[in-house]
Design a protein around this motif. Structure first.
Motif, PDB file in Angstrom:
ATOM      1  N   GLN A 270       0.846  -1.185   0.000  1.00 28.35           N
ATOM      2  CA  GLN A 270       0.000   0.000   0.000  1.00 28.35           C
ATOM      3  C   GLN A 270       0.887   1.243   0.000  1.00 28.35           C
ATOM      4  O   GLN A 270       1.846   1.323   0.760  1.00 28.35           O
ATOM      5  CB  GLN A 270      -0.921   0.010   1.221  1.00 28.35           C
ATOM      6  CG  GLN A 270      -1.881  -1.157   1.267  1.00 28.35           C
ATOM      7  CD  GLN A 270      -2.828  -1.160   0.074  1.00 28.35           C
ATOM      8  OE1 GLN A 270      -3.345  -0.129  -0.301  1.00 28.35           O
ATOM      9  NE2 GLN A 270      -3.027  -2.323  -0.512  1.00 28.35           N
ATOM     10  N   PRO A 271       0.561   2.205  -0.842  1.00 30.01           N
ATOM     11  CA  PRO A 271       1.362   3.430  -0.858  1.00 30.01           C
ATOM     12  C   PRO A 271       1.173   4.221   0.433  1.00 30.01           C
ATOM     13  O   PRO A 271       0.134   4.125   1.083  1.00 30.01           O
ATOM     14  CB  PRO A 271       0.824   4.209  -2.059  1.00 30.01           C
ATOM     15  CG  PRO A 271      -0.553   3.683  -2.268  1.00 30.01           C
ATOM     16  CD  PRO A 271      -0.537   2.253  -1.801  1.00 30.01           C
ATOM     17  N   ASP A 272       2.170   5.012   0.756  1.00 30.05           N
ATOM     18  CA  ASP A 272       2.119   5.867   1.937  1.00 30.05           C
ATOM     19  C   ASP A 272       1.296   7.110   1.590  1.00 30.05           C
ATOM     20  O   ASP A 272       1.825   8.093   1.077  1.00 30.05           O
ATOM     21  CB  ASP A 272       3.529   6.247   2.369  1.00 30.05           C
ATOM     22  CG  ASP A 272       3.559   7.096   3.621  1.00 30.05           C
ATOM     23  OD1 ASP A 272       2.500   7.236   4.270  1.00 30.05           O
ATOM     24  OD2 ASP A 272       4.642   7.615   3.952  1.00 30.05           O
ATOM     25  N   THR A 273       0.006   7.043   1.851  1.00 33.69           N
ATOM     26  CA  THR A 273      -0.896   8.126   1.435  1.00 33.69           C
ATOM     27  C   THR A 273      -0.633   9.426   2.179  1.00 33.69           C
ATOM     28  O   THR A 273      -0.840  10.501   1.623  1.00 33.69           O
ATOM     29  CB  THR A 273      -2.365   7.718   1.608  1.00 33.69           C
ATOM     30  OG1 THR A 273      -2.588   7.340   2.959  1.00 33.69           O
ATOM     31  CG2 THR A 273      -2.726   6.573   0.677  1.00 33.69           C
ATOM     32  N   ALA A 274      -0.143   9.350   3.399  1.00 32.16           N
ATOM     33  CA  ALA A 274       0.125  10.578   4.152  1.00 32.16           C
ATOM     34  C   ALA A 274       1.234  11.378   3.485  1.00 32.16           C
ATOM     35  O   ALA A 274       1.117  12.599   3.318  1.00 32.16           O
ATOM     36  CB  ALA A 274       0.494  10.254   5.589  1.00 32.16           C
ATOM     37  N   SER A 275       2.303  10.706   3.078  1.00 29.37           N
ATOM     38  CA  SER A 275       3.396  11.433   2.438  1.00 29.37           C
ATOM     39  C   SER A 275       2.996  11.914   1.043  1.00 29.37           C
ATOM     40  O   SER A 275       3.418  12.982   0.603  1.00 29.37           O
ATOM     41  CB  SER A 275       4.659  10.577   2.357  1.00 29.37           C
ATOM     42  OG  SER A 275       4.459   9.478   1.487  1.00 29.37           O
ATOM     43  N   ILE A 276       2.153  11.149   0.357  1.00 30.25           N
ATOM     44  CA  ILE A 276       1.667  11.568  -0.961  1.00 30.25           C
ATOM     45  C   ILE A 276       0.821  12.830  -0.823  1.00 30.25           C
ATOM     46  O   ILE A 276       0.969  13.781  -1.594  1.00 30.25           O
ATOM     47  CB  ILE A 276       0.876  10.437  -1.644  1.00 30.25           C
ATOM     48  CG1 ILE A 276       1.818   9.291  -2.014  1.00 30.25           C
ATOM     49  CG2 ILE A 276       0.148  10.944  -2.869  1.00 30.25           C
ATOM     50  CD1 ILE A 276       1.122   8.044  -2.495  1.00 30.25           C
ATOM     51  N   ARG A 277      -0.046  12.857   0.187  1.00 32.37           N
ATOM     52  CA  ARG A 277      -0.880  14.035   0.426  1.00 32.37           C
ATOM     53  C   ARG A 277      -0.033  15.248   0.775  1.00 32.37           C
ATOM     54  O   ARG A 277      -0.266  16.356   0.284  1.00 32.37           O
ATOM     55  CB  ARG A 277      -1.872  13.762   1.561  1.00 32.37           C
ATOM     56  CG  ARG A 277      -3.242  13.431   1.061  1.00 32.37           C
ATOM     57  CD  ARG A 277      -4.254  13.348   2.183  1.00 32.37           C
ATOM     58  NE  ARG A 277      -4.549  11.938   2.359  1.00 32.37           N
ATOM     59  CZ  ARG A 277      -4.394  11.237   3.458  1.00 32.37           C
ATOM     60  NH1 ARG A 277      -4.010  11.808   4.557  1.00 32.37           N
ATOM     61  NH2 ARG A 277      -4.648   9.961   3.501  1.00 32.37           N
ATOM     62  N   THR A 278       0.968  15.055   1.620  1.00 33.65           N
ATOM     63  CA  THR A 278       1.848  16.153   2.023  1.00 33.65           C
ATOM     64  C   THR A 278       2.602  16.702   0.820  1.00 33.65           C
ATOM     65  O   THR A 278       2.697  17.919   0.631  1.00 33.65           O
ATOM     66  CB  THR A 278       2.843  15.673   3.098  1.00 33.65           C
ATOM     67  OG1 THR A 278       2.108  15.190   4.212  1.00 33.65           O
ATOM     68  CG2 THR A 278       3.765  16.783   3.531  1.00 33.65           C
TER      69      THR A 278
END
Length: 129
Positions: free
Chosen positions: A30-38
């Motif tokens: 699963q991709p790291d959605t928090a870092s993608i959002r940031t």
């Protein structure tokens, strides 16, 4: 039990003669959605800062449209350049509208000019009190 993550792993397992009933497919990472959002938020802030840096009086609609429709800074610059051309704004017209101002050079050595500038600043500051 043989665990495979990719199609290549599955093909290799089947080619090696692994029983199909003993192959298990691993759950995808699963991709790291928090870092993608940031990262996306940072990029969006930079885009808006760049567009706002291009802003000048009379071009508010172009700036607002660029921010709303997701235009890049470069695309916005081209739109503003075209809008300026359409409105008859050019470097030649700006130069022709400019008032003639001539520059002056302090007489004497550079230290004398610096002293005069310092004295003028001090006098100006004192006169304000």
């Amino acid at each position: 039990m043989t665990t495979v993550k990719t199609t290549a792993d599955l093909r290799a397992a089947l080619a090696a003669g692994t029983d199909v009933n003993t192959i298990e497919i691993a759950q995808a990472d699963q991709p790291d959605t928090a870092s993608i959002r940031t990262e996306a938020a940072t990029e969006e802030r930079e885009r808006i800062k760049g567009i706002n840096a291009l802003a000048s009086k009379g071009f508010e609609k172009e700036i607002e449209a660029a921010i709303d429709n997701g235009s890049s800074v470069e695309a916005t610059a081209l739109v503003m350049f075209k809008a300026a051309q359409d409105r008859g704004i050019s470097l030649a017209s700006i130069k022709s509208d400019a008032q003639g101002v001539t520059g002056t050079t302090p007489s004497g050595d550079s230290k004398q000019g610096e002293r005069k500038a310092a004295v003028s600043a001090i006098v100006l500051g004192a006169s304000r009190r």
